[in-house]
Design an enzyme around this catalytic site. Sequence first.
Site, PDB file in Angstrom:
ATOM      1  N   ALA A 103       0.854  -1.187   0.000  1.00 36.08           N
ATOM      2  CA  ALA A 103       0.000   0.000   0.000  1.00 36.08           C
ATOM      3  C   ALA A 103       0.888   1.234   0.000  1.00 36.08           C
ATOM      4  CB  ALA A 103      -0.873  -0.019   1.247  1.00 36.08           C
ATOM      5  N   GLY A 163       0.401  -5.209   0.720  1.00 38.83           N
ATOM      6  CA  GLY A 163      -0.710  -5.256  -0.221  1.00 38.83           C
ATOM      7  C   GLY A 163      -0.300  -5.850  -1.568  1.00 38.83           C
TER       8      GLY A 163
HETATM    9  C1  3H9 Z   1       0.505  -2.505   3.284  1.00 34.99           C
HETATM   10  O1  3H9 Z   1       0.750  -2.893   2.186  1.00 34.99           O
HETATM   11  C2  3H9 Z   1      -0.820  -2.668   3.951  1.00 34.99           C
HETATM   12  C3  3H9 Z   1      -1.742  -3.619   3.239  1.00 34.99           C
HETATM   13  O2  3H9 Z   1      -1.831  -4.823   3.925  1.00 34.99           O
HETATM   14  C4  3H9 Z   1      -3.112  -3.003   3.190  1.00 34.99           C
HETATM   15  C5  3H9 Z   1      -3.528  -2.711   1.800  1.00 34.99           C
HETATM   16  C6  3H9 Z   1      -4.858  -2.063   1.743  1.00 34.99           C
HETATM   17  N1  3H9 Z   1       4.594   3.484   0.019  1.00 34.99           N
HETATM   18  O3  3H9 Z   1      13.338   2.093   0.656  1.00 34.99           O
HETATM   19  P1  3H9 Z   1      13.762   2.823  -0.582  1.00 34.99           P
HETATM   20  C7  3H9 Z   1       9.335   4.963  -1.265  1.00 34.99           C
HETATM   21  S1  3H9 Z   1       1.649  -1.639   4.194  1.00 34.99           S
HETATM   22  C8  3H9 Z   1       5.052   4.705  -0.293  1.00 34.99           C
HETATM   23  O4  3H9 Z   1      14.728   3.933  -0.447  1.00 34.99           O
HETATM   24  P2  3H9 Z   1      14.935   0.373  -1.569  1.00 34.99           P
HETATM   25  C9  3H9 Z   1      10.373   5.380  -0.231  1.00 34.99           C
HETATM   26  O5  3H9 Z   1       9.836   6.269   0.719  1.00 34.99           O
HETATM   27  C10 3H9 Z   1       3.058  -1.520   3.124  1.00 34.99           C
HETATM   28  N2  3H9 Z   1       6.344   4.955  -0.581  1.00 34.99           N
HETATM   29  O6  3H9 Z   1      14.266   1.807  -1.724  1.00 34.99           O
HETATM   30  C11 3H9 Z   1      11.415   6.018  -1.122  1.00 34.99           C
HETATM   31  O7  3H9 Z   1      10.972   7.318  -1.451  1.00 34.99           O
HETATM   32  P3  3H9 Z   1      12.026   8.519  -1.622  1.00 34.99           P
HETATM   33  C12 3H9 Z   1       3.820  -2.774   3.092  1.00 34.99           C
HETATM   34  C13 3H9 Z   1       7.185   3.920  -0.564  1.00 34.99           C
HETATM   35  O8  3H9 Z   1      15.191  -0.081  -2.950  1.00 34.99           O
HETATM   36  C14 3H9 Z   1      11.369   5.163  -2.398  1.00 34.99           C
HETATM   37  O9  3H9 Z   1      10.087   4.525  -2.377  1.00 34.99           O
HETATM   38  N3  3H9 Z   1       5.060  -2.577   2.334  1.00 34.99           N
HETATM   39  C15 3H9 Z   1       6.773   2.629  -0.245  1.00 34.99           C
HETATM   40  O10 3H9 Z   1      16.039   0.421  -0.582  1.00 34.99           O
HETATM   41  C16 3H9 Z   1      12.441   4.107  -2.463  1.00 34.99           C
HETATM   42  O11 3H9 Z   1      12.411   3.358  -1.263  1.00 34.99           O
HETATM   43  C17 3H9 Z   1       6.193  -2.173   2.928  1.00 34.99           C
HETATM   44  O12 3H9 Z   1       6.266  -2.006   4.120  1.00 34.99           O
HETATM   45  C18 3H9 Z   1       5.412   2.426   0.042  1.00 34.99           C
HETATM   46  N4  3H9 Z   1       4.925   1.198   0.322  1.00 34.99           N
HETATM   47  O13 3H9 Z   1      13.827  -0.552  -0.908  1.00 34.99           O
HETATM   48  C19 3H9 Z   1       7.364  -1.996   2.010  1.00 34.99           C
HETATM   49  N5  3H9 Z   1       7.845   1.799  -0.286  1.00 34.99           N
HETATM   50  O14 3H9 Z   1      12.932   8.109  -2.743  1.00 34.99           O
HETATM   51  C20 3H9 Z   1       8.110  -0.734   2.365  1.00 34.99           C
HETATM   52  C21 3H9 Z   1       8.895   2.558  -0.648  1.00 34.99           C
HETATM   53  O15 3H9 Z   1      11.174   9.713  -1.887  1.00 34.99           O
HETATM   54  N6  3H9 Z   1       9.202  -0.466   1.462  1.00 34.99           N
HETATM   55  N7  3H9 Z   1       8.500   3.839  -0.818  1.00 34.99           N
HETATM   56  O16 3H9 Z   1      12.732   8.602  -0.292  1.00 34.99           O
HETATM   57  C22 3H9 Z   1      10.364  -1.110   1.535  1.00 34.99           C
HETATM   58  O17 3H9 Z   1      10.558  -2.011   2.335  1.00 34.99           O
HETATM   59  C23 3H9 Z   1      11.462  -0.658   0.620  1.00 34.99           C
HETATM   60  O18 3H9 Z   1      11.150   0.646   0.199  1.00 34.99           O
HETATM   61  C24 3H9 Z   1      11.639  -1.540  -0.639  1.00 34.99           C
HETATM   62  C25 3H9 Z   1      12.646  -0.847  -1.597  1.00 34.99           C
HETATM   63  C26 3H9 Z   1      12.197  -2.904  -0.201  1.00 34.99           C
HETATM   64  C27 3H9 Z   1      10.351  -1.737  -1.363  1.00 34.99           C
END
Ligand code: 3H9
Length: 713
Positions: free
Chosen positions: A63, A109
Amino acid sequence: MPELVHYTVHDDVAIITVDNPPVNALSPGVPEGIDAAVARAAADPAARAAVLIGAGHTFIAGADIKVFGTIPSREVSIERSHRIHALLRRIEDCPKPIVCAIHGTALGGGLEFAMACHYRVAAPDARIGQPEVLLGIIPGAGGTQRLPRLCGVATAVELCTQGQHIAAQRALAEGIVDEIIEGDLLAGAIAFARSRAAAGETRKSRELGANIADRALAAATFDAARLALRKSARGAHAPFAAVDAIEAGVLRGFDAGSAAEIEIFADCVLSEESRNLIRLFFAEREAAKIPGLPKDTPVGDIRSAAVVGAGTMGGGIAMNYANAGIPVLLKEADQAALDRGLATIRKNYEISAAKGKLTLEQMQRVLSLIRPTLTYDGFDRVDIVVEAVFENFDLKKSVFADLGRVTRPDCILASNTSTLDIDQLAQSSGRPANVIGHHFFSPANVMKLMEVVRGRASSPRTIATSLKLAKKLNKVGVLVGNCFGFVANRMLAYYLREAHLLLEEGAGVPQIDQVMTAFGMPVGPFGMQDIAGIDVGARIRQYLRSTGKTRAEGPESPVPDWLYEMGRYGQKTGAGWYRYESGSRAPIPDPLIEELAERAAGERGIIRRTVSDDEILSRIMVALANEGANVLDERIAIRPGDIDVIYAYGFGYPRHRGGPMAYADSLGLPHVLAKVKKYRARLGDHWQPAPLLERLAAAGKGFYDAATAATAG
Ligand code: 3H9
């Protein structure tokens, strides 16, 4: 507005591509776009099946986390969740097979959308997970319901309560993924989809029952999980909530379970825990963005390194480089010290190998990247040198003078000092623009924090390269200013000072440690000193006294110095604040400490009393936040979030409480200020309200409000 979801048809298979960079998050428009595309595929006579895939370097990473902060009420959360649950049912009910093709990550999500598809195929290096608990919530789009039906209760509980990502191979073995595609993922997914269409098969995850049929086993798994979480969750609620939601669906069926998930999600998403964790998620990413340092600042490529000093810190730092695949010279002054350092490194890797964290082959590879040396030979070829010698100013200055001579002009010269003046070290090198602090936390190969200490002359290239390097070393780099102790240890001095004074006033060592671990710290202040070494703090105090200073303004308890004089250095000598029996790390309270505390109280004319747990927590936390305010005001830390990230990664501060600055905000700064004033009246003038705390409290603001306003301004 760019189209977030594309629909094309490849021969007879519809391709639904999510295109929402950088991570294809489910921002408004994405779920609706997928919904519409699936409906189109169902009605499209040219399509026999469909593939759902992500554009760019990843499938859906979850999400859009920013959206959670905009949910105003439980009712709104519940209404939105019903909509997304219904949407996922529509995908699952599509009469044509839908295959999800996963590359990069399918998280939160993203995995929930994948599980609503009939089948999942993945690239070999793809990773999946339900990391919602790390944000203080639970999977909210059916994840707690479909996951156990695919992989069984135990794995679902593990993934939903720990939030870790797992590799595609494990996802395959667990039944979450149906096939790993080597080579072209889209082509493989299309072939897979065609084969299911030819067989006339669609499989709905919500209808799979075999993996959850054994109720007795499931009940035992829930009990065991809750028991384990009482220890490991350290006061966080979301992991327990995830177990509740899975349990509801396993015991009462998919529909009742989904209804329970929707209710539980609503409670979590509005919680303080979730607010804190989400703020920390963004603070961690914000820390990499430095005001005044343009994005196009030149960054050096670190392909080889050297570490001077093979002690505990130097060895751990060398391991970080080797783990990142960077060859590293490890220099010591004499052979015996070098051998000891190498033996410790080998032992650390052997322990990891024994735990299955790396194979023997991987261990040999990383060990071969660490090249021991007694000389500076080869230092003229490395891109960075990290100095990690004994914390002695003269010694460090002489090392920097050597480094200025033996390294290339563009080589970065970093010091792992935890307290000393980076500017003076920089001067000694003769190349101050290249000098910077890289302060790792013990054990350096484990703790994720790297304080990057900017000297007066550190060049933009040196700073930008250091921050990029931190990520490569799998660390969280936070840029801080140069002062005694930087951010982490400067604030820690106030934290520890308060613990020592509380002891003198009548609190017990086990009592204080217990209060802090109950709050969520991994270890209390006394246990922590026994691990880090009481001699380390004592030497720092000796140095400071030689310069006419103290670590924290105000009274200093003599007890830590007495322990040092008695040779009680902590775990390594079998005694410190606690006793330790024959190699065990289990702390045993020692009546001697009470005697020392009484003696110290007597010398300072303190009448010992019963100290409440509330007072212990309040004084320690208020002392920490008050000094944090000074650190911010002096611009030693750029943002309150930087301090909170430092405490989360450097000291294991409980993430669900947000960090010392977020915690102070949650108490309310007028309340924190009132406490400081109360303690000043009762305990002495060393309790001085930080000017920033006074200003913010008067303006009715929190630390984070002020930071947001500053950024906006
Ligand atoms: C969920 O899904 C709830 C559901 O169950 C309900 C659904 C209805 N949203 O980390 P990075 C941005 S809860 C918005 O530096 P990497 C991040 O802020 C979600 N933004 O890259 C950054 O922005 P900026 C469950 C997001 O390659 C840029 O993307 N999912 C999101 O080191 C790059 O990120 C998670 O908890 C997001 N979901 O790592 C996953 N994700 O460049 C959370 C990233 O402006 N994310 N951004 O600073 C991660 O774990 C890592 O970002 C990921 C990439 C592994 C994906």
